[in-house]
Structures are given as structure tokens and as C-alpha cells.
Scaffold this motif. Structure first.
Motif, mmCIF file in Angstrom:
data_model
loop_
_atom_site.group_PDB
_atom_site.id
_atom_site.type_symbol
_atom_site.label_atom_id
_atom_site.label_comp_id
_atom_site.label_asym_id
_atom_site.label_seq_id
_atom_site.Cartn_x
_atom_site.Cartn_y
_atom_site.Cartn_z
ATOM 1 N N GLU A 36 -7.789 2.645 3.276
ATOM 2 C CA GLU A 36 -7.254 2.831 1.925
ATOM 3 C C GLU A 36 -7.479 1.581 1.074
ATOM 4 O OE1 GLU A 36 -3.091 4.247 -0.265
ATOM 5 O OE2 GLU A 36 -3.325 4.419 1.920
ATOM 6 N N ILE A 37 -7.293 0.407 1.665
ATOM 7 C CA ILE A 37 -7.524 -0.836 0.932
ATOM 8 C C ILE A 37 -8.993 -0.961 0.533
ATOM 9 C CG2 ILE A 37 -7.571 -3.352 1.164
ATOM 10 C CD1 ILE A 37 -5.054 -3.110 2.899
ATOM 11 N N GLU A 38 -9.881 -0.684 1.457
ATOM 12 C CA GLU A 38 -11.307 -0.785 1.158
ATOM 13 C C GLU A 38 -11.707 0.199 0.064
ATOM 14 O OE1 GLU A 38 -13.555 -0.361 4.721
ATOM 15 O OE2 GLU A 38 -13.053 -2.360 5.467
ATOM 16 N N ARG A 40 3.373 -2.603 8.800
ATOM 17 C CA ARG A 40 4.634 -2.295 9.468
ATOM 18 C C ARG A 40 5.181 -0.914 9.100
ATOM 19 N NH1 ARG A 40 9.698 -6.052 10.845
ATOM 20 N NH2 ARG A 40 7.932 -7.207 11.670
ATOM 21 N N PRO A 41 5.337 -0.554 7.810
ATOM 22 C CA PRO A 41 5.902 0.779 7.514
ATOM 23 C C PRO A 41 5.018 1.916 8.010
ATOM 24 C CG PRO A 41 5.053 -0.257 5.520
ATOM 25 C CD PRO A 41 5.051 -1.303 6.586
ATOM 26 N N GLN A 42 3.715 1.709 7.980
ATOM 27 C CA GLN A 42 2.805 2.756 8.463
ATOM 28 C C GLN A 42 2.915 2.910 9.983
ATOM 29 O OE1 GLN A 42 1.989 0.298 6.362
ATOM 30 N NE2 GLN A 42 1.196 1.248 4.501
ATOM 31 N N ILE A 43 3.085 1.799 10.686
ATOM 32 C CA ILE A 43 3.262 1.865 12.144
ATOM 33 C C ILE A 43 4.571 2.583 12.472
ATOM 34 C CG2 ILE A 43 3.682 0.483 14.218
ATOM 35 C CD1 ILE A 43 1.806 -1.647 13.007
ATOM 36 N N VAL A 68 0.838 -1.203 0.000
ATOM 37 C CA VAL A 68 0.000 0.000 0.000
ATOM 38 C C VAL A 68 0.868 1.247 0.000
ATOM 39 C CG1 VAL A 68 -1.807 1.249 1.246
ATOM 40 C CG2 VAL A 68 -1.829 -1.255 1.198
ATOM 41 N N ALA A 69 1.920 1.239 0.805
ATOM 42 C CA ALA A 69 2.797 2.407 0.903
ATOM 43 C C ALA A 69 3.474 2.717 -0.425
ATOM 44 C CB ALA A 69 3.853 2.184 1.993
ATOM 45 N N GLY A 102 2.256 2.237 -3.362
ATOM 46 C CA GLY A 102 1.297 2.536 -4.416
ATOM 47 C C GLY A 102 1.058 1.379 -5.364
ATOM 48 N N LYS A 103 1.464 0.148 -4.972
ATOM 49 C CA LYS A 103 1.312 -1.016 -5.845
ATOM 50 C C LYS A 103 -0.018 -1.733 -5.659
ATOM 51 C CE LYS A 103 5.503 -0.908 -7.673
ATOM 52 N NZ LYS A 103 6.496 -1.911 -7.287
ATOM 53 N N PHE A 104 -0.808 -1.270 -4.700
ATOM 54 C CA PHE A 104 -2.024 -2.019 -4.408
ATOM 55 C C PHE A 104 -3.087 -1.862 -5.492
ATOM 56 C CE2 PHE A 104 -6.031 -2.968 -2.185
ATOM 57 C CZ PHE A 104 -5.713 -4.245 -1.714
ATOM 58 N N VAL A 105 -3.003 -0.807 -6.282
ATOM 59 C CA VAL A 105 -3.975 -0.628 -7.354
ATOM 60 C C VAL A 105 -3.926 -1.807 -8.323
ATOM 61 C CG1 VAL A 105 -4.653 0.791 -9.315
ATOM 62 C CG2 VAL A 105 -3.935 1.883 -7.188
ATOM 63 N N GLU A 106 -2.712 -2.181 -8.767
ATOM 64 C CA GLU A 106 -2.580 -3.322 -9.673
ATOM 65 C C GLU A 106 -3.024 -4.613 -9.000
ATOM 66 O OE1 GLU A 106 -0.211 -1.115 -9.139
ATOM 67 O OE2 GLU A 106 0.035 -0.115 -11.087
#
Length: 442
Positions: free
Chosen positions: A109-111, A68-71, A39-40, A42-46
Motif C-alpha cells: 500500500e505504501i509503495e 502493529r495495528p495490521q498485525i 496507513v490504517a 488513511g493519513k499516508f496520502v498527505e
């Protein structure tokens, strides 16, 4: 510009090749785990496009995300130290607050991305409904070597009935690395613990970990595409260096398969379409772990006729093999053996014995093109030879128009048509001009 005929033909062949997977996967349960890095970055779109496709094919999806990176970003902004003990995050009250904020933001963001339905995109007409809830009951890890890990927990129970209920309604279940206790406490869990336990409790057909590397490599740097539980355990105990992700996820793959999960896959999050390439191609793109070997060599049954015909048809069209009708194949099916890889027929061979002359014809030896160079042809030849010996035969004969060198390299000698068994000699097709090869087997 219109697609070329070659391009169209390639697409048609590819689309047909994935049909067996589509049929096999419909209604199955897949658990896919991915870190917050997806997610961080920007690959989650694909990845969303791939999830949409899987859902559209009738696959029941459970997605487990990390953060982890967001935490770490939240902890840094709040000037809170990030402390680990035995590679496990120590979660005090202040850290737990950052965990909840980070996990919540990632989940939203995922939802949002799973809810897209833009025209002229892979998400057009998508209708993904995302389910979430308190499906995970957790308990504290407790004190390790005198250090209290406080709000760091492990999975205690999975509400299997509730998750299956949501999947029955066609919803994609999204799980966060958070668990709740019966007393109302909240615990910080690991992505791998949640994904592994959920896959096991659901008796999932597949568990997929998306990681930074392509999979598990051997000591020489070669990607290990298929591993049994025993082989994977040997890799772990060998002491060979593994990437951080492989060292983390491979033990989870072993535990999952030992507990009944059919397949566990370790694939790269950096490769666009890695999930589809792993699931819908014979060789895959990462490392797959299974409880026992994927290959089975057995006698053919009437149910295998369709698979054998599909394997032989391209060779018949090229004139390499004599065309056989379905009716003929059904009548002679007891003469065939098939080689399966992951429940798909990838090879076959037949033995036609002429016991009066202590000879046998090796026929229809074929291996799927994408599976060649793995020794499968040799395995089929060895099996047919063993069957011939068991019948008391002394020599094998084979007729071929294109693969003479393959048989010569395995001890066959070119012979005259007159050396064929009498019954076979009467049926010899002089228009095909097949070469005759003979091998003495005793």
C-alpha cells in the motif's frame, strides 16, 4: 480570485525564509519512521506529498514503516492470541505468518501511494522510485527471564553499502520491520530498532519519529522543543510520567545522537504537514534532540557577512538601524559577534571601543524576530559587556530610536549627545535624533 498583495508578500517572505534549509538539506540523509497507524488511518496520502517534496529537494530518504495495528488485525481474524513479554511481542510460528502477511500488505500500500502521479495534485510529475530488499540482517532476541521470544528479533547488521547505492540512484529506500538471518530465518523486528540502527549505521543527518503526541512534555505540560542528550537523559531518569510514545522513542533519540546522528525529531503524526513544519521552520513543531547545545555565541568572521546583512536588512528598512553596506561590514567584521542556532545566524551585536575615553558603543544588537523572547538579546548584551570589561572600558553607550525601554530595563540611563565619546559625537546624525543611553559597567 487573485491573491491579495499581503498574501503574496507573506508567501514570498516565507519562501525566502526556507531557502537556507533547502540549501543545507540537499544531499543529506534523513531516516523517517512511522507506525502502521498512519496507513490504517488513511493519513499516508498527505505524508506522501511531503516525502515527494523532500525527495524533489535532493534529500536522500530512508522510510521505515511499522505494522502493529495490521498485525493485531490479522491475529484477531485468525483467532491467535497476541502475547507480550516485557512489552515485547512474542512471535511464534503462527504469529510470524500473520506478521509477514500484515507487513507485506502495508508495504504494498505504501509503495502504491508513493507511485502516484495525479495531475493537479502535489504528486503531479512525481517520479519516486522505491527500493527495498534484504538490507537488514537480524538475530533472535532469545530467552528473557525464562521466556523464549522465538521469531522476535533485533537488528544484527545493516547493509549500508547497498542502501547508499540505491540512494545514489535517486531512489527512496523503504524498510519494513522484518529481518533475515544468514540461515534463511525471518524475524519480527520493532520499528524503533530498525530506524535507530539504520540512522546510526548510515550516519544520517536526521532521524524522525512520527508519534501520537506532539513531542516530549515537561512536568507542567509544556512542550520541550530542544533537548540535548544530557537533558533528554535527565527527563528519562527523573521519573516524570511520559506518554507511551515518548517513553518508547526518547531513549532511541538519545542512543542515536550519542552514536553520531546529528538530529533526532519527535513529531505528531496527526498534524498535517508536521514533517515540513519541523524541518523548515526555526522553532519546529515537536521535540528535537541533539548531542550538544544548538546555540553558539562566537566572534564573527568574513563568512558571516551575508548572514548578518540578512538579519540587519529588515531593521534598516524600518529605520531602526543605520544602513551598513557590505563593504563597510566586511571592514568592521572583527567588531561583531554572532549568535548561531543550529548553524544559522539568529543574532548579532558589535562593540566599537573608544579606549582613550574608556567607553564603548554597543551597536547592531539584533535578534531574528521568530527567536525573540528567548533571552538571546540579553546573552548578546552580556557577551559585549564582558568584552568591554576585558578592554578596560568603564561604560557602554548605545544609540536607539525604537528600543529605549529595552535598554532602560537593563540598567541604561538616558543621556545627552554631549556625553557621547568625542569621535562618536562628531558623527552623530541629528536628523535621526537617536536617543543616547549610557551604562556604567564598572
Amino acid at each position: 480570485m487573485p491573491a491579495s498583495s499581503t498574501g503574496r508578500s507573506g508567501f514570498v517572505n516565507w519562501f525566502r525564509s526556507v531557502a537556507p534549509y533547502i540549501n543545507a538539506f540537499r544531499g543529506k540523509t534523513f531516516v523517517v519512521a512511522f507506525g502502521g497507524e498512519v496507513v490504517a488511518d488513511g493519513k499516508f496520502v498527505e505524508l506522501t506529498h511531503d516525502f515527494n517534496l523532500l525527495a524533489a529537494l535532493g534529500i536522500r530518504l530512508v522510510l521505515v514503516h511499522g505494522a502493529r495495528p495490521q498485525i493485531e488485525q490479522h491475529l484477531s481474524k485468525s483467532n491467535i492470541g497476541d502475547h507480550y513479554h516485557h512489552n515485547i511481542r512474542l512471535t511464534d510460528a503462527a504469529t510470524m505468518q500473520c506478521v509477514k502477511e500484515a507487513v507485506g500488505r502495508v508495504r504494498f500500500e505504501i509503495e502504491a501511494l508513493l507511485s502516484m502521479g495525479l495531475a493537479n495534485s502535489p504528486m503531479a510529475n512525481a517520479d519516486i522510485r522505491v527500493a527495498g530488499g534484504n538490507f537488514i540482517t537480524a538475530q533472535p532476541i532469545g530467552v528473557i527471564n525464562g521466556v523464549d521470544l522465538q521469531h522476535t528479533g533485533r537488528v544484527r547488521k545493516v547493509d549500508v553499502a547497498a542502501i547508499r547505492d540505491r540512494m545514489e540512484f535517486g531512489e527512496v529506500v523503504l524498510l519494513s520491520p522484518i529481518g533475515y538471518s544468514p540461515t534463511g530465518e525471518v524475524f519480527n523486528l520493532t520499528l524503533e530498532d530498525v530506524a535507530t540502527r539504520v540512522a546510526v549505521e548510515l550516519d544520517a543527518d536526521k532521524l524522525v519519529f512520527m508519534m501520537d503526541t506532539d513531542g516530549v512534555f515537561d512536568a507542567t505540560g509544556v512542550l520541550l522543543r530542544d533537548l540535548t542528550v544530557g537533558q533528554a537523559s535527565a527527563v528519562l531518569s527523573s521519573g516524570q510520567p511520559l506518554t507511551d510514545d515518548a517513553a518508547l522513542f526518547l531513549p532511541c533519540a538519545v542512543r542515536a545522537c550519542e552514536a553520531g546522528v546529528a538530529r533526532t525529531h519527535l513529531i505528531s503524526r496527526h498534524t498535517d504537514g508536521a514533517l515540513l513544519q519541523e524541518l523548515f521552520t526555526d522553532e519546529g513543531i515537536g521535540t528535537m534532540v541533539v548531542e550538544t547545545t544548538l546555540n553558539t555565541l562566537r566572534d564573527a568572521t568574513i563568512e558571516d557577512v551575508g548572514g548578518i546583512l540578512q538579519l540587519l536588512q529588515p531593521l534598516e528598512e524600518d529605520g531602526i538601524l543605520v544602513r551598513r553596506s557590505r563593504e563597510l561590514l566586511e571592514r568592521e567584521i572583527e567588531k561583531f559577534v554572532v549568535l548561531e542556532h543550529d548553524h544559522r545566524i539568529i543574532g548579532c551585536a558589535a562593540l566599537y571601543p573608544f579606549t582613550d575615553e574608556q567607553a564603548g558603543e554597543l551597536a547592531c544588537l539584533a535578534v531574528q524576530p521568530s527567536c525573540r523572547r528567548h533571552g538571546y538579546g540579553d546573552a548578546l548584551l552580556k557577551h559585549i559587556t564582558s568584552e568591554a570589561l576585558a578592554l578596560g572600558l568603564r561604560r557602554l553607550v548605545v544609540l536607539t530610536t525604537r528600543t529605549a525601554h529595552w535598554f532602560i530595563e537593563r540598567g541604561f540611563k538616558e543621556a545627552e549627545v554631549s556625553q557621547l565619546p568625542a569621535q562618536k559625537k562628531e558623527l552623530y546624525n541629528y536628523q535621526r535624533r537617536s536617543k543616547v543611553f549610557v551604562k556604567n559597567i564598572r
